[in-house]
Design a protein around this motif. Structure first.
Motif, short mmCIF file in Angstrom:
data_model
loop_
_atom_site.label_atom_id
_atom_site.label_comp_id
_atom_site.label_asym_id
_atom_site.label_seq_id
_atom_site.Cartn_x
_atom_site.Cartn_y
_atom_site.Cartn_z
N MET A 6 108.08 84.44 52.00
CA MET A 6 107.43 84.23 50.71
C MET A 6 108.31 83.31 49.89
N TYR A 7 107.81 82.13 49.57
CA TYR A 7 108.61 81.15 48.85
C TYR A 7 108.62 81.47 47.37
N GLU A 8 109.76 81.15 46.73
CA GLU A 8 109.96 81.47 45.33
C GLU A 8 110.35 80.21 44.56
N ALA A 9 110.30 80.33 43.23
CA ALA A 9 110.58 79.18 42.38
C ALA A 9 112.01 78.69 42.53
N SER A 10 112.91 79.58 42.94
CA SER A 10 114.33 79.20 43.08
C SER A 10 114.64 78.53 44.42
N ASP A 11 113.69 78.53 45.36
CA ASP A 11 113.90 77.85 46.65
C ASP A 11 113.92 76.34 46.44
N LYS A 12 114.66 75.65 47.28
CA LYS A 12 114.66 74.19 47.21
C LYS A 12 113.35 73.64 47.78
N MET A 13 112.80 72.64 47.11
CA MET A 13 111.52 72.08 47.56
C MET A 13 111.63 71.52 48.97
N ILE A 14 112.76 70.92 49.29
CA ILE A 14 112.93 70.33 50.62
C ILE A 14 112.84 71.40 51.71
N THR A 15 113.23 72.64 51.39
CA THR A 15 113.13 73.72 52.37
C THR A 15 111.69 73.99 52.74
N LEU A 16 110.81 73.95 51.76
CA LEU A 16 109.38 74.16 52.02
C LEU A 16 108.84 73.07 52.94
N ILE A 17 109.25 71.83 52.69
CA ILE A 17 108.78 70.71 53.51
C ILE A 17 109.29 70.84 54.94
N LYS A 18 110.55 71.25 55.08
CA LYS A 18 111.11 71.42 56.42
C LYS A 18 110.35 72.50 57.20
N ASP A 19 109.95 73.55 56.50
CA ASP A 19 109.25 74.65 57.17
C ASP A 19 107.82 74.29 57.54
N ASN A 20 107.22 73.38 56.79
CA ASN A 20 105.83 73.02 57.08
C ASN A 20 105.55 71.62 56.53
N TYR A 21 105.55 70.61 57.40
CA TYR A 21 105.37 69.24 56.95
C TYR A 21 103.97 68.99 56.38
N ASN A 22 102.99 69.87 56.74
CA ASN A 22 101.64 69.70 56.19
C ASN A 22 101.61 69.84 54.68
N LEU A 23 102.67 70.43 54.12
CA LEU A 23 102.75 70.58 52.67
C LEU A 23 102.84 69.24 51.96
N LEU A 24 103.22 68.20 52.69
CA LEU A 24 103.32 66.87 52.08
C LEU A 24 102.01 66.46 51.42
N GLN A 25 100.90 66.73 52.09
CA GLN A 25 99.60 66.36 51.50
C GLN A 25 99.33 67.16 50.24
N ALA A 26 99.72 68.43 50.24
CA ALA A 26 99.51 69.27 49.06
C ALA A 26 100.34 68.75 47.89
N LEU A 27 101.55 68.26 48.17
CA LEU A 27 102.38 67.71 47.09
C LEU A 27 101.65 66.58 46.37
N GLY A 28 101.03 65.70 47.17
CA GLY A 28 100.29 64.60 46.57
C GLY A 28 99.12 65.07 45.72
N SER A 29 98.42 66.08 46.20
CA SER A 29 97.27 66.60 45.46
C SER A 29 97.70 67.29 44.16
N PHE A 30 98.89 67.86 44.16
CA PHE A 30 99.40 68.47 42.92
C PHE A 30 99.98 67.41 41.98
N GLY A 31 100.13 66.18 42.48
CA GLY A 31 100.72 65.14 41.65
C GLY A 31 102.24 65.16 41.65
N ILE A 32 102.81 65.80 42.69
CA ILE A 32 104.27 65.87 42.80
C ILE A 32 104.76 64.68 43.61
N LYS A 33 105.64 63.91 43.04
CA LYS A 33 106.15 62.71 43.68
C LYS A 33 107.35 63.04 44.56
N LEU A 34 107.49 62.28 45.62
CA LEU A 34 108.66 62.43 46.50
C LEU A 34 109.90 61.91 45.79
N GLY A 35 111.05 62.18 46.40
CA GLY A 35 112.30 61.76 45.79
C GLY A 35 112.88 62.81 44.88
#
Length: 319
Positions: A6-35
């Motif tokens: 269960m991911y939490e607000a204190s987790d690093k965002m890069i950890t979520l991406i490492k665990d599931n690369y499909n999250l990249l598309q969700a980042l774009g839909s939320f308007g979250i930019k890479l970098g």
């Protein structure tokens, strides 16, 4: 296989991406930019003006199946609405055309079976577009109106929920037809394999998209509808009691206020007439005018009005 963390607000965002690369598309839909470097989920969301709790709700659903959101009032509906709208744009404007181009490049111009596959795909694409455009034309404006305090009386989320059919059936059929019938020369086979990979990904994405709507979005809209109905009841009562605010009290004559006081003390028309030294017909006329001015027709409504506007003390009222 679902990730059980269960991911939490204190987790690093890069950890979520490492665990599931499909999250990249969700980042774009939320308007979250890479970098975002080593920023936490909370830091990244705040930097991109995204509600952290709602972002994590979608992530924890799509990545590990957590769906206990029926009574979750922390979900920010505007954030979720923007996410769904952006997901539609991504799929309709990028994914569908991209897969079509890949399919077209994989077939020989003289391949009649390939042309039939393309025709099948175009029909599928139109159906997906019809489905998503319906949501954009009907459901999303309805939700926006609810959020803005302008509820529409001719629609509700149950109407959407009952007709929210699965849209990935045709995609599965397309995938199976390519696997069974189309592999030919090595070059075309490689292109088709790459296209199949994208089709598989999009099949999973469509399923998750529909389930986010069903398990997070729809329950949130149900709660919003219930809150709106409760607010409407409160507003109607307030309107009934105050009409135009304190001005309503000023529209009454002194004699009409006397009649209200007598009424809420339990007097009959005859008793009021005797008490005020007027005729019963005059009492009836005053009551008619009171109802017209205040739009209050019940003894209970008049009692509330009289108490709130200081015409009587609650201790003097027969409850």
């Amino acid at each position: 296989m679902k990730n059980l963390k269960m991911y939490e607000a204190s987790d690093k965002m890069i950890t979520l991406i490492k665990d599931n690369y499909n999250l990249l598309q969700a980042l774009g839909s939320f308007g979250i930019k890479l970098g975002f470097g080593d920023k936490t989920v909370r830091e990244t969301c705040e930097l991109n003006h995204v509600d952290t709790y709602t972002f994590l709700a979608v992530v924890n659903y799509t990545m590990n199946g957590y769906t206990d959101y029926d009574e979750d009032k922390q979900i920010d509906i505007r954030t979720l609405l923007r996410y769904l709208e952006a997901s539609h744009t991504y799929f309709l404007d990028h994914q569908l055309p991209s897969i079509r181009r890949q399919l077209a490049e994989s077939f020989d111009e003289q391949d009649s079976l390939g042309h039939l596959i393309m025709k099948f795909y175009d029909g599928y694409a139109r159906e997906i577009q019809r489905h998503m455009k319906y949501e954009e034309k009907t459901l999303f404006p309805y939700v926006t109106a609810l959020l803005d305090g302008r509820p529409m009386s001719n629609y509700n989320v149950e109407t959407f929920s009952k007709h929210h059919e699965a849209t990935d059936k045709a995609l599965r059929e397309l995938k199976l037809m390519i696997i069974k019938y189309l592999p030919s020369d090595p070059q075309s086979n490689n292109k088709l394999t790459a296209t199949l990979y994208d089709i598989y990904n999009n099949e999973e994405w469509l399923t998750q998209h529909a389930e986010v709507e069903d398990h997070i979005f729809v329950p949130a809209i149900r709660r919003l509808e219930q809150e709106t109905k409760q607010n409407d009841v409160t507003k109607n009562i307030s309107t009934m009691v105050f009409k135009n605010g304190q001005d309503a009290n000023e529209t009454l004559s002194d004699r009409e206020r006397d009649v209200i006081i007598a009424l809420v003390q339990g007097m009959s028309n005859k008793e009021i007439a005797d008490h005020l030294c007027i005729s019963v017909n005059t009492v009836i006329t005053h009551r008619r005018n009171i109802a017209r001015k205040l739009q209050i027709h019940s003894p209970a409504g008049l009692t509330i009005y009289a108490i709130v506007n200081g015409l009587v003390d609650i201790s003097a009222v027969k409850l």
